[in-house]
Design a protein around this motif. Sequence first.
Motif, PDB file in Angstrom:
ATOM      1  N   ASP A 181       0.688  -1.660  -0.030  1.00  0.00           N
ATOM      2  CA  ASP A 181       0.102  -0.286   0.343  1.00  0.00           C
ATOM      3  C   ASP A 181       0.475   1.217  -0.063  1.00  0.00           C
ATOM      4  O   ASP A 181       1.057   1.916  -0.763  1.00  0.00           O
ATOM      5  CB  ASP A 181      -0.807   0.379   1.351  1.00  0.00           C
ATOM      6  N   TYR A 182       1.852   0.984   1.417  1.00  0.00           N
ATOM      7  CA  TYR A 182       3.070   2.048   0.103  1.00  0.00           C
ATOM      8  C   TYR A 182       3.495   2.652  -1.181  1.00  0.00           C
ATOM      9  O   TYR A 182       3.259   3.890  -1.122  1.00  0.00           O
ATOM     10  CB  TYR A 182       3.840   2.254   1.662  1.00  0.00           C
ATOM     11  N   ALA A 183       3.767   1.737  -1.444  1.00  0.00           N
ATOM     12  CA  ALA A 183       4.044   1.833  -2.639  1.00  0.00           C
ATOM     13  C   ALA A 183       3.128   2.363  -4.144  1.00  0.00           C
ATOM     14  O   ALA A 183       2.982   3.244  -4.891  1.00  0.00           O
ATOM     15  CB  ALA A 183       4.829   0.540  -2.893  1.00  0.00           C
ATOM     16  N   ARG A 184       1.822   1.629  -3.282  1.00  0.00           N
ATOM     17  CA  ARG A 184       0.504   2.193  -4.506  1.00  0.00           C
ATOM     18  C   ARG A 184      -0.102   3.141  -4.362  1.00  0.00           C
ATOM     19  O   ARG A 184      -0.154   4.278  -4.771  1.00  0.00           O
ATOM     20  CB  ARG A 184       0.302   0.781  -4.308  1.00  0.00           C
ATOM     21  N   CYS A 188       5.879   5.089  -2.396  1.00  0.00           N
ATOM     22  CA  CYS A 188       7.003   5.188  -1.616  1.00  0.00           C
ATOM     23  C   CYS A 188       7.488   6.852  -0.716  1.00  0.00           C
ATOM     24  O   CYS A 188       9.168   6.636  -0.549  1.00  0.00           O
ATOM     25  CB  CYS A 188       8.347   4.121  -2.296  1.00  0.00           C
ATOM     26  N   ASP A 189       7.050   7.564  -0.979  1.00  0.00           N
ATOM     27  CA  ASP A 189       7.254   8.588  -0.862  1.00  0.00           C
ATOM     28  C   ASP A 189       6.826   9.966   0.640  1.00  0.00           C
ATOM     29  O   ASP A 189       5.589   9.584   0.928  1.00  0.00           O
ATOM     30  CB  ASP A 189       7.047   9.752  -1.760  1.00  0.00           C
ATOM     31  N   GLU A 190       8.250   9.587   1.673  1.00  0.00           N
ATOM     32  CA  GLU A 190       6.981   9.591   3.023  1.00  0.00           C
ATOM     33  C   GLU A 190       6.519  11.314   3.271  1.00  0.00           C
ATOM     34  O   GLU A 190       5.179  11.037   3.881  1.00  0.00           O
ATOM     35  CB  GLU A 190       8.471   9.617   3.942  1.00  0.00           C
ATOM     36  N   ALA A 191       7.381  12.358   2.804  1.00  0.00           N
ATOM     37  CA  ALA A 191       6.360  13.776   2.480  1.00  0.00           C
ATOM     38  C   ALA A 191       4.771  13.053   1.920  1.00  0.00           C
ATOM     39  O   ALA A 191       4.234  14.485   2.369  1.00  0.00           O
ATOM     40  CB  ALA A 191       7.245  14.158   1.580  1.00  0.00           C
ATOM     41  N   ARG A 192       4.864  12.385   0.598  1.00  0.00           N
ATOM     42  CA  ARG A 192       3.721  12.265  -0.049  1.00  0.00           C
ATOM     43  C   ARG A 192       2.794  11.919   1.036  1.00  0.00           C
ATOM     44  O   ARG A 192       1.364  12.197   0.910  1.00  0.00           O
ATOM     45  CB  ARG A 192       4.200  11.513  -1.457  1.00  0.00           C
ATOM     46  N   LEU A 193       3.051  10.780   1.675  1.00  0.00           N
ATOM     47  CA  LEU A 193       2.116   9.849   2.641  1.00  0.00           C
ATOM     48  C   LEU A 193       1.835  11.242   3.771  1.00  0.00           C
ATOM     49  O   LEU A 193       0.666  11.395   3.957  1.00  0.00           O
ATOM     50  CB  LEU A 193       3.014   9.425   3.126  1.00  0.00           C
ATOM     51  N   PRO A 211      -5.007  14.018  14.510  1.00  0.00           N
ATOM     52  CA  PRO A 211      -4.119  15.449  14.166  1.00  0.00           C
ATOM     53  C   PRO A 211      -3.149  15.518  13.000  1.00  0.00           C
ATOM     54  O   PRO A 211      -2.560  14.359  13.426  1.00  0.00           O
ATOM     55  CB  PRO A 211      -3.706  15.404  15.387  1.00  0.00           C
ATOM     56  N   GLN A 212      -3.232  15.953  11.517  1.00  0.00           N
ATOM     57  CA  GLN A 212      -2.223  16.493  10.875  1.00  0.00           C
ATOM     58  C   GLN A 212      -1.672  17.088  11.629  1.00  0.00           C
ATOM     59  O   GLN A 212      -1.253  17.806  12.197  1.00  0.00           O
ATOM     60  CB  GLN A 212      -2.659  17.844  10.329  1.00  0.00           C
ATOM     61  N   GLY A 213      -0.064  16.716  11.120  1.00  0.00           N
ATOM     62  CA  GLY A 213       1.471  17.231  11.424  1.00  0.00           C
ATOM     63  C   GLY A 213       1.940  16.029  12.301  1.00  0.00           C
ATOM     64  O   GLY A 213       3.165  16.300  13.564  1.00  0.00           O
ATOM     65  N   GLU A 214       0.884  15.209  12.773  1.00  0.00           N
ATOM     66  CA  GLU A 214       1.849  14.077  14.376  1.00  0.00           C
ATOM     67  C   GLU A 214       2.308  12.688  13.380  1.00  0.00           C
ATOM     68  O   GLU A 214       2.217  11.646  14.102  1.00  0.00           O
ATOM     69  CB  GLU A 214       0.165  13.982  15.354  1.00  0.00           C
ATOM     70  N   VAL A 215       1.983  11.962  12.835  1.00  0.00           N
ATOM     71  CA  VAL A 215       2.159  11.435  11.332  1.00  0.00           C
ATOM     72  C   VAL A 215       4.396  10.826  11.566  1.00  0.00           C
ATOM     73  O   VAL A 215       4.705  11.972  11.482  1.00  0.00           O
ATOM     74  CB  VAL A 215       1.593  11.020  10.120  1.00  0.00           C
ATOM     75  N   GLU A 216       4.223  10.012  12.184  1.00  0.00           N
ATOM     76  CA  GLU A 216       5.816  10.041  12.331  1.00  0.00           C
ATOM     77  C   GLU A 216       6.591   8.750  10.937  1.00  0.00           C
ATOM     78  O   GLU A 216       5.388   8.124  10.871  1.00  0.00           O
ATOM     79  CB  GLU A 216       6.367  10.258  14.122  1.00  0.00           C
TER      80      GLU A 216
END
Length: 216
Positions: A181-184, A188-193, A211-216
Amino acid sequence: MTQTVRTDAAKTVRRYPARIRAVEQVDVVSRLSADIEEIGFAEGSFVRKGQLLYRLDDVRFVSVVSNQTAQIAEIKAKLELATLTFDRKRRLAEKGMAPRAEFDAARAAKKELEANLEAAKAALVLAEDDLRHTRIVSPIDGKIGLTTKTVGNYVASESGILATIVKTDPLRIRFSLSMADYARLFGCDEARLKKEAEIHVETPQGMTPFPQGEVE
């Protein structure tokens, strides 16, 4: 009848099992050996930082502080006399009216008392620190669990955990996104996720947006 056709991007929904974890957790232990005289919380309640959790019998620790305070006063009195004696012997020695050995003895006695005074002051600091720790207070805000010892029990550092406090705000929710799912979905772009993903937490009370901005 006329209708406006609007095009929206299709949303892909994925569900993953998650674990809720506390950001901060503290195990409460006793540094001292004494009887518990008071418990200042209800099990399962919310406690505030600085709130009394356990009050230990402080008779022995108060006595040690009093003894050290008296010892310091005694040493100061002796040091005052030794200082006067040293000054007198120094003046006499400078005039050649007293043996050098007497001056050396007076100086040594003064230095010894000065060292004793510093040692007694250090012992008082430790005694006062022990006395403060007869009151065990909460180091954080949070929810406290069950107490392992009740009033009247003797506790020591070897007694282990007395209670555990968990900080409930904020909480950390941990889950694993599959690599497929990360790739599709995000290439595989963390900033995009972090920018595109909408994360909701499902609890028995319903769905809650993360909350937005809290994803690590």
